[in-house]
Write a protein that holds these residues in place. Structure first.
Motif, PDB file in Angstrom:
ATOM      1  N   LEU A 132       0.793  -0.933  -0.038  1.00 33.48           N
ATOM      2  CA  LEU A 132       0.120  -0.041  -0.086  1.00 33.48           C
ATOM      3  C   LEU A 132       0.898   1.135   0.048  1.00 33.48           C
ATOM      4  CD1 LEU A 132      -2.413  -0.985   2.458  1.00 33.48           C
ATOM      5  CD2 LEU A 132      -2.728  -1.092   0.186  1.00 33.48           C
ATOM      6  N   ASN A 133       0.625   1.983  -0.455  1.00 31.84           N
ATOM      7  CA  ASN A 133       1.370   3.238  -0.592  1.00 31.84           C
ATOM      8  C   ASN A 133       0.888   4.053   0.747  1.00 31.84           C
ATOM      9  OD1 ASN A 133       1.711   6.420  -0.808  1.00 31.84           O
ATOM     10  ND2 ASN A 133       1.144   6.541  -3.279  1.00 31.84           N
ATOM     11  N   LEU A 134       1.799   4.821   1.872  1.00 34.22           N
ATOM     12  CA  LEU A 134       1.419   4.992   3.206  1.00 34.22           C
ATOM     13  C   LEU A 134       0.834   6.590   2.869  1.00 34.22           C
ATOM     14  CD1 LEU A 134       3.019   4.630   5.694  1.00 34.22           C
ATOM     15  CD2 LEU A 134       4.631   5.898   5.726  1.00 34.22           C
ATOM     16  N   LYS A 135       0.903   7.470   1.662  1.00 38.87           N
ATOM     17  CA  LYS A 135       0.596   8.297   2.043  1.00 38.87           C
ATOM     18  C   LYS A 135      -0.903   8.662   1.633  1.00 38.87           C
ATOM     19  CE  LYS A 135       2.508  10.034  -1.908  1.00 38.87           C
ATOM     20  NZ  LYS A 135       2.395  11.025  -2.782  1.00 38.87           N
ATOM     21  N   SER A 136      -1.448   6.953   1.298  1.00 41.47           N
ATOM     22  CA  SER A 136      -2.348   6.785   1.085  1.00 41.47           C
ATOM     23  C   SER A 136      -4.018   6.344   2.334  1.00 41.47           C
ATOM     24  CB  SER A 136      -3.171   6.002  -0.278  1.00 41.47           C
ATOM     25  OG  SER A 136      -2.564   6.506  -1.491  1.00 41.47           O
ATOM     26  N   PHE A 137      -3.463   5.982   2.917  1.00 41.70           N
ATOM     27  CA  PHE A 137      -3.164   5.155   4.731  1.00 41.70           C
ATOM     28  C   PHE A 137      -3.073   5.930   5.306  1.00 41.70           C
ATOM     29  CE2 PHE A 137      -3.624   2.381   0.917  1.00 41.70           C
ATOM     30  CZ  PHE A 137      -5.152   1.722   1.074  1.00 41.70           C
ATOM     31  N   SER A 138      -2.336   7.575   5.702  1.00 42.57           N
ATOM     32  CA  SER A 138      -2.206   7.751   6.780  1.00 42.57           C
ATOM     33  C   SER A 138      -2.339   7.866   8.209  1.00 42.57           C
ATOM     34  CB  SER A 138      -1.790   8.858   6.478  1.00 42.57           C
ATOM     35  OG  SER A 138      -2.728   9.616   5.548  1.00 42.57           O
ATOM     36  N   SER A 139      -4.812   7.949   7.572  1.00 42.62           N
ATOM     37  CA  SER A 139      -5.175   7.808   8.488  1.00 42.62           C
ATOM     38  C   SER A 139      -5.454   6.613   9.241  1.00 42.62           C
ATOM     39  CB  SER A 139      -6.420   8.592   8.601  1.00 42.62           C
ATOM     40  OG  SER A 139      -7.179   8.243   7.614  1.00 42.62           O
ATOM     41  N   ALA A 140      -5.238   5.962   8.499  1.00 42.58           N
ATOM     42  CA  ALA A 140      -5.731   4.521   8.480  1.00 42.58           C
ATOM     43  C   ALA A 140      -5.347   3.730  10.251  1.00 42.58           C
ATOM     44  CB  ALA A 140      -5.515   3.129   7.606  1.00 42.58           C
ATOM     45  N   ASP A 141      -5.815   2.911  10.963  1.00 49.20           N
ATOM     46  CA  ASP A 141      -5.364   2.078  11.875  1.00 49.20           C
ATOM     47  C   ASP A 141      -4.107   1.131  11.398  1.00 49.20           C
ATOM     48  OD1 ASP A 141      -7.104   3.194  13.597  1.00 49.20           O
ATOM     49  OD2 ASP A 141      -9.130   1.964  13.480  1.00 49.20           O
ATOM     50  N   ALA A 142      -2.812   1.601  12.923  1.00 46.48           N
ATOM     51  CA  ALA A 142      -1.329   1.591  12.243  1.00 46.48           C
ATOM     52  C   ALA A 142      -0.736   0.817  12.947  1.00 46.48           C
ATOM     53  CB  ALA A 142      -0.623   1.934  10.474  1.00 46.48           C
ATOM     54  N   THR A 143       0.451   0.203  12.798  1.00 50.56           N
ATOM     55  CA  THR A 143       1.282   0.250  13.983  1.00 50.56           C
ATOM     56  C   THR A 143       2.288   0.691  12.972  1.00 50.56           C
ATOM     57  OG1 THR A 143      -0.281  -1.277  15.019  1.00 50.56           O
ATOM     58  CG2 THR A 143       2.701  -1.578  14.956  1.00 50.56           C
ATOM     59  N   GLU A 144       3.830   0.624  13.051  1.00 48.88           N
ATOM     60  CA  GLU A 144       5.336   1.446  12.723  1.00 48.88           C
ATOM     61  C   GLU A 144       6.047   0.085  13.004  1.00 48.88           C
ATOM     62  OE1 GLU A 144       7.295   4.726  13.467  1.00 48.88           O
ATOM     63  OE2 GLU A 144       5.642   5.553  13.564  1.00 48.88           O
ATOM     64  N   ILE A 145       6.021  -0.598  12.028  1.00 45.64           N
ATOM     65  CA  ILE A 145       7.633  -1.592  11.511  1.00 45.64           C
ATOM     66  C   ILE A 145       8.881  -0.569  11.481  1.00 45.64           C
ATOM     67  CG2 ILE A 145       5.188  -2.940  11.348  1.00 45.64           C
ATOM     68  CD1 ILE A 145       6.716  -3.263   8.491  1.00 45.64           C
ATOM     69  N   THR A 146       9.698  -1.970  11.317  1.00 45.06           N
ATOM     70  CA  THR A 146      10.613  -1.909  10.938  1.00 45.06           C
ATOM     71  C   THR A 146      11.390  -2.846   9.820  1.00 45.06           C
ATOM     72  OG1 THR A 146      12.076  -3.682  12.677  1.00 45.06           O
ATOM     73  CG2 THR A 146      12.271  -1.248  12.936  1.00 45.06           C
ATOM     74  N   MET A 147      12.042  -2.552   8.381  1.00 46.64           N
ATOM     75  CA  MET A 147      11.759  -3.190   7.063  1.00 46.64           C
ATOM     76  C   MET A 147      13.123  -3.849   6.811  1.00 46.64           C
ATOM     77  SD  MET A 147       9.634  -0.593   4.978  1.00 46.64           S
ATOM     78  CE  MET A 147       9.542  -1.554   3.360  1.00 46.64           C
ATOM     79  N   GLU A 148      13.563  -5.269   6.320  1.00 44.39           N
ATOM     80  CA  GLU A 148      15.026  -5.600   6.557  1.00 44.39           C
ATOM     81  C   GLU A 148      15.004  -5.856   4.619  1.00 44.39           C
ATOM     82  OE1 GLU A 148      16.642  -6.773   8.646  1.00 44.39           O
ATOM     83  OE2 GLU A 148      14.659  -6.490  10.245  1.00 44.39           O
ATOM     84  N   SER A 149      16.128  -5.217   4.636  1.00 43.68           N
ATOM     85  CA  SER A 149      16.562  -5.291   3.277  1.00 43.68           C
ATOM     86  C   SER A 149      17.987  -6.454   3.272  1.00 43.68           C
ATOM     87  CB  SER A 149      17.347  -3.796   2.564  1.00 43.68           C
ATOM     88  OG  SER A 149      18.570  -4.249   3.550  1.00 43.68           O
ATOM     89  N   TRP A 150      18.320  -6.647   2.266  1.00 42.88           N
ATOM     90  CA  TRP A 150      19.876  -7.791   2.089  1.00 42.88           C
ATOM     91  C   TRP A 150      21.060  -7.158   3.670  1.00 42.88           C
ATOM     92  CZ3 TRP A 150      24.473  -6.661   0.555  1.00 42.88           C
ATOM     93  CH2 TRP A 150      24.403  -5.550   0.035  1.00 42.88           C
ATOM     94  N   ASN A 151      21.054  -5.942   3.528  1.00 43.01           N
ATOM     95  CA  ASN A 151      22.390  -6.228   4.626  1.00 43.01           C
ATOM     96  C   ASN A 151      22.102  -5.538   5.776  1.00 43.01           C
ATOM     97  OD1 ASN A 151      20.074  -3.382   3.207  1.00 43.01           O
ATOM     98  ND2 ASN A 151      22.993  -3.048   2.682  1.00 43.01           N
ATOM     99  N   GLY A 152      20.548  -5.631   6.247  1.00 43.73           N
ATOM    100  CA  GLY A 152      19.670  -5.605   7.230  1.00 43.73           C
ATOM    101  C   GLY A 152      19.249  -4.832   7.325  1.00 43.73           C
ATOM    102  N   THR A 153      18.693  -4.035   8.598  1.00 40.69           N
ATOM    103  CA  THR A 153      17.500  -3.146   8.956  1.00 40.69           C
ATOM    104  C   THR A 153      17.954  -1.516   8.319  1.00 40.69           C
ATOM    105  OG1 THR A 153      16.843  -4.479  10.902  1.00 40.69           O
ATOM    106  CG2 THR A 153      16.109  -2.215  10.443  1.00 40.69           C
TER     107      THR A 153
END
Length: 274
Positions: free
Chosen positions: A56-77
Motif C-alpha cells: 500500500l502507499n503510505l500516503k493513501s493510508f496515513s489516517s488508517a489504524d496502523a502500527t509502525e514497523i521496521t523493514m529488512e533488506s539484504w544488508n540488514g535493517t
C-alpha cells in the motif's frame, strides 16, 4: 441438513460455467492499473504479477489504524518508513477480500514515474486470491465467477424471488417461466416434472387462471450459498379455493447471467386449514 445439501447439489448439471466479470484497466507506462474499493474510497492499484506481496502507499493510508514497523533488506535493517495496515475489506469489481494485513510504504517514486496517483501495488498474492486474469491486449481484467459475498448473493436471490412470487400470483406465465432453469426438476406428491415446459404445464393446469387467484408465499427456514448455487429450505403457504395449505420443501437455485434460476424444487403438504 448437510445431507440434503449434498444430495441436491448432485442434481446440478456438472460443469456449470461461472459468470466472469470484465474490469477495465488503465495504464502506467504500459503497466496495468485497476480500480478497487476500500471502504467508501475508490483507489488505484498497479497490477504487478512479478511482486510476490501486495503493498500500500503510505500516503493513501496515513489516517488508517496502523502500527509502525521496521523493514529488512539484504544488508540488514534500513530506516525506511513502513506500517502494517489492516483493511477490513478490499473489493475489485464484485469480488471482495476481507481482513487483510498489508505493508504500507512510501510509493512516491512510483507515482512520479506514472505521473498519477498510485494507492498501492496489487501483487501476485491478492491477484491469485481475487481470481484475476490480466488481458493486456484488450486492457481488461477478467474476474472468475462466484462473485460477491454470500450475503449479497442471498439478498439478490430474495429480491428476484419476490418478483417471481408476484408473477406466479398474477398467473403471468411468461414472467414466471423466466424464473425457471430450462432443465428444472420439480418433485411433488402428485408426480415428478422435468424441464421448464413440463413444469409450466403442471402449474398452468393446476394453479394458473383460477378464480379467485391462487396466492403463494415462500418463507425461508434455512439458506446456504455454495459458489454459484444457493440451497434453500422453506415454508410455503398456498391459498387455493378457499383453503390455506401449508407446505414445506427445499429448492435449489443457480446463477445464470444476472438471474438466479430455480433448478430443483420439492415439497410436501404439511397441513391444510380453512
Amino acid at each position: 441438513m448437510m445431507g440434503r445439501i449434498v444430495f441436491l447439489l448432485l442434481l446440478v448439471p456438472a460443469g456449470i460455467a461461472l459468470q466472469a466479470q470484465e474490469i477495465p484497466l488503465e495504464s502506467c507506462r504500459q503497466l496495468p492499473i485497476v480500480k478497487a474499493a476500500v471502504g467508501k474510497h475508490q483507489l488505484q492499484f498497479l497490477l504487478d504479477t512479478g511482486a510476490a506481496t501486495t503493498l500500500l502507499n503510505l500516503k493513501s493510508f496515513s489516517s488508517a489504524d496502523a502500527t509502525e514497523i521496521t523493514m529488512e533488506s539484504w544488508n540488514g535493517t534500513v530506516a525506511a518508513k513502513g506500517r502494517r495496515i489492516t483493511l477490513s475489506k478490499l473489493a475489485v469489481g464484485e469480488h471482495e477480500l476481507e481482513n487483510l494485513s498489508l505493508l504500507a510504504v512510501d510509493l512516491t517514486p512510483l507515482e512520479r514515474s506514472c505521473q498519477r496517483r498510485v494507492d498501492g501495488v496489487l501483487g501476485a498474492d491478492l491477484i491469485a486470491r481475487l481470481g484475476l486474469t490480466i488481458d493486456l491486449k484488450n486492457h481488461i481484467g477478467i474476474l472468475e465467477g462466484q462473485a460477491r459475498s454470500p450475503e449479497a448473493r442471498l439478498s439478490e436471490l430474495m429480491q428476484q424471488q419476490a418478483a417471481c412470487e408476484q408473477a406466479f400470483n398474477r398467473s403471468d406465465e411468461k414472467a414466471f417461466a423466466e424464473c425457471l432453469d430450462p432443465d428444472i426438476v420439480l418433485l411433488t406428491s402428485k408426480g415428478d416434472y422435468r424441464g421448464r415446459k413440463s413444469v409450466m404445464k403442471h402449474f398452468k393446469e393446476s394453479y394458473f387462471g383460477q378464480d379467485p387467484p391462487v396466492q403463494v408465499s415462500l418463507t425461508p427456514r434455512a439458506r446456504r450459498a455454495i459458489g454459484p448455487v444457493i440451497w434453500m429450505e422453506y415454508d410455503m403457504s398456498v391459498t387455493f379455493r378457499g383453503q390455506v395449505m401449508k407446505t414445506r420443501g427445499t429448492a435449489l437455485y443457480q446463477k445464470t447471467g444476472d438471474r438466479w434460476l430455480m433448478s430443483n424444487m420439492n415439497y410436501s403438504v404439511a397441513q391444510a386449514e380453512k
